[in-house]
Design a protein around this motif. Structure first.
Motif, PDB file in Angstrom:
ATOM      1  N   LYS A   1     -80.710 -13.319 -19.781  1.00 52.82           N
ATOM      2  CA  LYS A   1     -81.704 -14.195 -20.322  1.00 52.82           C
ATOM      3  C   LYS A   1     -83.035 -14.273 -19.748  1.00 52.82           C
ATOM      4  CE  LYS A   1     -78.857 -17.783 -20.536  1.00 52.82           C
ATOM      5  NZ  LYS A   1     -78.334 -19.037 -20.570  1.00 52.82           N
ATOM      6  N   ALA A   2     -82.919 -14.127 -18.340  1.00 48.08           N
ATOM      7  CA  ALA A   2     -84.052 -14.124 -17.491  1.00 48.08           C
ATOM      8  C   ALA A   2     -84.945 -12.973 -17.742  1.00 48.08           C
ATOM      9  CB  ALA A   2     -83.726 -14.491 -16.169  1.00 48.08           C
ATOM     10  N   VAL A   3     -84.212 -11.825 -17.558  1.00 49.94           N
ATOM     11  CA  VAL A   3     -84.978 -10.463 -17.921  1.00 49.94           C
ATOM     12  C   VAL A   3     -86.071 -10.711 -18.994  1.00 49.94           C
ATOM     13  CG1 VAL A   3     -84.699  -8.262 -18.586  1.00 49.94           C
ATOM     14  CG2 VAL A   3     -83.378  -9.124 -16.605  1.00 49.94           C
ATOM     15  N   ALA A   4     -85.696 -10.987 -20.253  1.00 52.56           N
ATOM     16  CA  ALA A   4     -86.345 -10.871 -21.353  1.00 52.56           C
ATOM     17  C   ALA A   4     -86.956 -12.547 -21.752  1.00 52.56           C
ATOM     18  CB  ALA A   4     -85.785 -10.410 -22.478  1.00 52.56           C
ATOM     19  N   HIS A   5     -86.832 -13.430 -20.805  1.00 50.87           N
ATOM     20  CA  HIS A   5     -87.635 -14.644 -20.818  1.00 50.87           C
ATOM     21  C   HIS A   5     -88.913 -14.606 -21.495  1.00 50.87           C
ATOM     22  CE1 HIS A   5     -88.797 -19.024 -20.050  1.00 50.87           C
ATOM     23  NE2 HIS A   5     -87.563 -19.007 -19.851  1.00 50.87           N
ATOM     24  N   PRO A   6     -89.225 -15.446 -22.440  1.00 52.21           N
ATOM     25  CA  PRO A   6     -90.454 -15.558 -23.189  1.00 52.21           C
ATOM     26  C   PRO A   6     -91.771 -15.601 -22.171  1.00 52.21           C
ATOM     27  CG  PRO A   6     -88.978 -16.981 -24.464  1.00 52.21           C
ATOM     28  CD  PRO A   6     -88.291 -16.525 -23.367  1.00 52.21           C
ATOM     29  N   ASN A   7     -91.362 -16.357 -21.065  1.00 52.90           N
ATOM     30  CA  ASN A   7     -92.621 -16.513 -20.379  1.00 52.90           C
ATOM     31  C   ASN A   7     -92.613 -15.160 -19.490  1.00 52.90           C
ATOM     32  OD1 ASN A   7     -92.911 -19.212 -20.770  1.00 52.90           O
ATOM     33  ND2 ASN A   7     -91.808 -19.951 -18.896  1.00 52.90           N
ATOM     34  N   MET A   8     -91.606 -14.522 -19.289  1.00 50.52           N
ATOM     35  CA  MET A   8     -91.761 -13.391 -18.488  1.00 50.52           C
ATOM     36  C   MET A   8     -92.202 -12.179 -19.521  1.00 50.52           C
ATOM     37  SD  MET A   8     -90.576 -13.330 -15.492  1.00 50.52           S
ATOM     38  CE  MET A   8     -89.633 -11.659 -14.961  1.00 50.52           C
ATOM     39  N   THR A   9     -92.033 -12.084 -20.708  1.00 49.97           N
ATOM     40  CA  THR A   9     -92.520 -11.052 -21.619  1.00 49.97           C
ATOM     41  C   THR A   9     -94.024 -11.188 -21.733  1.00 49.97           C
ATOM     42  OG1 THR A   9     -91.664 -12.235 -23.531  1.00 49.97           O
ATOM     43  CG2 THR A   9     -90.323 -10.386 -22.731  1.00 49.97           C
ATOM     44  N   SER A  10     -94.443 -12.740 -22.006  1.00 47.15           N
ATOM     45  CA  SER A  10     -95.739 -12.855 -22.050  1.00 47.15           C
ATOM     46  C   SER A  10     -96.610 -12.426 -20.950  1.00 47.15           C
ATOM     47  CB  SER A  10     -96.082 -14.579 -22.160  1.00 47.15           C
ATOM     48  OG  SER A  10     -97.365 -14.803 -22.105  1.00 47.15           O
ATOM     49  N   ILE A  11     -95.995 -12.461 -19.617  1.00 45.87           N
ATOM     50  CA  ILE A  11     -96.928 -12.062 -18.557  1.00 45.87           C
ATOM     51  C   ILE A  11     -96.752 -10.345 -18.431  1.00 45.87           C
ATOM     52  CG2 ILE A  11     -96.839 -12.004 -15.961  1.00 45.87           C
ATOM     53  CD1 ILE A  11     -95.386 -14.829 -16.288  1.00 45.87           C
ATOM     54  N   LEU A  12     -95.589  -9.975 -18.642  1.00 46.51           N
ATOM     55  CA  LEU A  12     -95.487  -8.432 -18.624  1.00 46.51           C
ATOM     56  C   LEU A  12     -96.231  -7.791 -19.412  1.00 46.51           C
ATOM     57  CD1 LEU A  12     -91.502  -8.531 -18.195  1.00 46.51           C
ATOM     58  CD2 LEU A  12     -93.162  -7.721 -16.472  1.00 46.51           C
ATOM     59  N   SER A  13     -96.463  -8.245 -20.623  1.00 47.57           N
ATOM     60  CA  SER A  13     -97.183  -7.644 -21.690  1.00 47.57           C
ATOM     61  C   SER A  13     -98.743  -7.384 -21.662  1.00 47.57           C
ATOM     62  CB  SER A  13     -96.930  -8.164 -23.160  1.00 47.57           C
ATOM     63  OG  SER A  13     -97.445  -9.685 -23.168  1.00 47.57           O
ATOM     64  N   LYS A  14     -99.029  -8.243 -20.542  1.00 47.01           N
ATOM     65  CA  LYS A  14    -100.595  -8.176 -20.239  1.00 47.01           C
ATOM     66  C   LYS A  14    -100.563  -7.349 -18.726  1.00 47.01           C
ATOM     67  CE  LYS A  14    -101.818 -12.878 -21.991  1.00 47.01           C
ATOM     68  NZ  LYS A  14    -100.594 -13.243 -22.500  1.00 47.01           N
ATOM     69  N   LEU A  15     -99.626  -7.294 -18.028  1.00 50.45           N
ATOM     70  CA  LEU A  15     -99.915  -6.643 -17.032  1.00 50.45           C
ATOM     71  C   LEU A  15     -99.256  -5.103 -17.157  1.00 50.45           C
ATOM     72  CD1 LEU A  15     -98.393  -8.994 -14.150  1.00 50.45           C
ATOM     73  CD2 LEU A  15    -100.781  -8.760 -14.800  1.00 50.45           C
ATOM     74  N   ILE A  16     -98.225  -4.705 -18.041  1.00 51.72           N
ATOM     75  CA  ILE A  16     -97.895  -3.352 -18.063  1.00 51.72           C
ATOM     76  C   ILE A  16     -98.514  -2.881 -19.492  1.00 51.72           C
ATOM     77  CG2 ILE A  16     -96.032  -1.969 -18.462  1.00 51.72           C
ATOM     78  CD1 ILE A  16     -94.396  -3.351 -16.534  1.00 51.72           C
ATOM     79  N   GLY A  17     -98.449  -3.522 -20.474  1.00 52.03           N
ATOM     80  CA  GLY A  17     -98.932  -3.205 -21.776  1.00 52.03           C
ATOM     81  C   GLY A  17     -97.846  -3.830 -22.777  1.00 52.03           C
TER      82      GLY A  17
END
Length: 259
Positions: free
Chosen positions: A82-98
């Motif tokens: 659940k943590a790997v794809a947590h909404p807060n994580m994906t929100s950040i990752l999509s801005k830092l990686i793409g």
């Protein structure tokens, strides 16, 4: 979770600390999962001390240090899935990686009180080199971390150096790059430190009476291909946001051994 100025800071410095990514309940769930993993590992033949070896610490002291580091924790407990794809994580990752982000691997790092081992300064790149260097680590803090219990140190802008020559089992010469050469990144439980795999980082031993538990997720753009056939895990390649533009069948390319 982050603004455009945070993205600019990451691109310029190679790291970014984001506060409060996980709430206290989520942190406690992952803490309990780590405790259970350690107990199961201790009862199995797979328990081990993962302290880094090398001449950066005197041998007599090295024998006393302990580091528990098991890979692929999302195979061991659903709290990490659940943590790997947590909404807060994906929100950040999509801005830092793409828009497209893929999990490379996960692992837990536990520094026990008083003798938790150090990490010499290093880049992660030698362990799993990629073409475009989109690979990044997300270090999830499950305990408050400060210099006393071995918080991470990073060298800002070191990712701009590209891959650097390492020694031993992939660490930098400790005389040229002591841990003090980096800036300390103290954090609270629930915070996540994101850093590029070219960013030089390390940490001092845990000299406190407090445990320091972290979970590390390594992410990449799925179009960023590895340059060496190393650090390949069965099941690697989970998409956490976006899509994989490179179609392939994900199959284990090994045979299962039977007794």
């Amino acid at each position: 979770m982050i603004l455009s100025r945070d993205v600019d800071f990451y691109k310029e410095n190679g790291y970014l600390l984001v506060k409060g990514v996980f709430n206290p309940q989520e942190v406690e769930e992952m803490r309990n999962a780590i405790d259970q993993i350690l107990q199961r590992a201790a009862k199995s033949k797979n328990d081990a001390n993962h302290t880094w070896q090398g001449d950066y610490i005197p041998k007599a002291e090295l024998k006393k240090l302990v580091l528990k580091g098991f890979h692929d924790v999302h195979y061991h407990d659903a709290s990490f899935t659940k943590a790997v794809a947590h909404p807060n994580m994906t929100s950040i990752l999509s801005k830092l990686i793409g828009p497209n982000v893929q999990l490379h691997h996960s692992k837990m790092l536990v520094k026990p009180p008083e003798n938790g081992a150090a990490f010499p300064m290093h880049q992660d790149e030698p362990y799993f080199p990629h073409q475009n260097h989109t690979m990044m680590a997300a270090s999830v803090h499950l305990d408050d971390a400060d210099e006393e219990n071995g918080c991470l140190h990073v060298i800002p802008e070191s990712h701009k150096n590209g891959p650097m020559p390492h020694i031993g089992r992939y660490f930098l010469n400790h005389k040229e790059y002591p841990i003090e050469s980096g800036i300390a990144c103290p954090a609270e439980s629930g915070d996540v430190l994101f850093f590029n795999y070219l960013t030089v980082h390390g940490s001092k031993p845990n000299r406190s009476d407090r445990t320091r538990r972290n979970v590390l997720f390594q992410y990449r753009d799925p179009a960023d291909l590895p340059t060496k056939d190393v650090h390949v895990n069965w099941g690697q390649g989970l998409m956490v946001c976006g899509e994989n533009p490179l179609f392939r069948e994900y199959k284990p390319d090994h045979q299962l051994l039977t007794n």
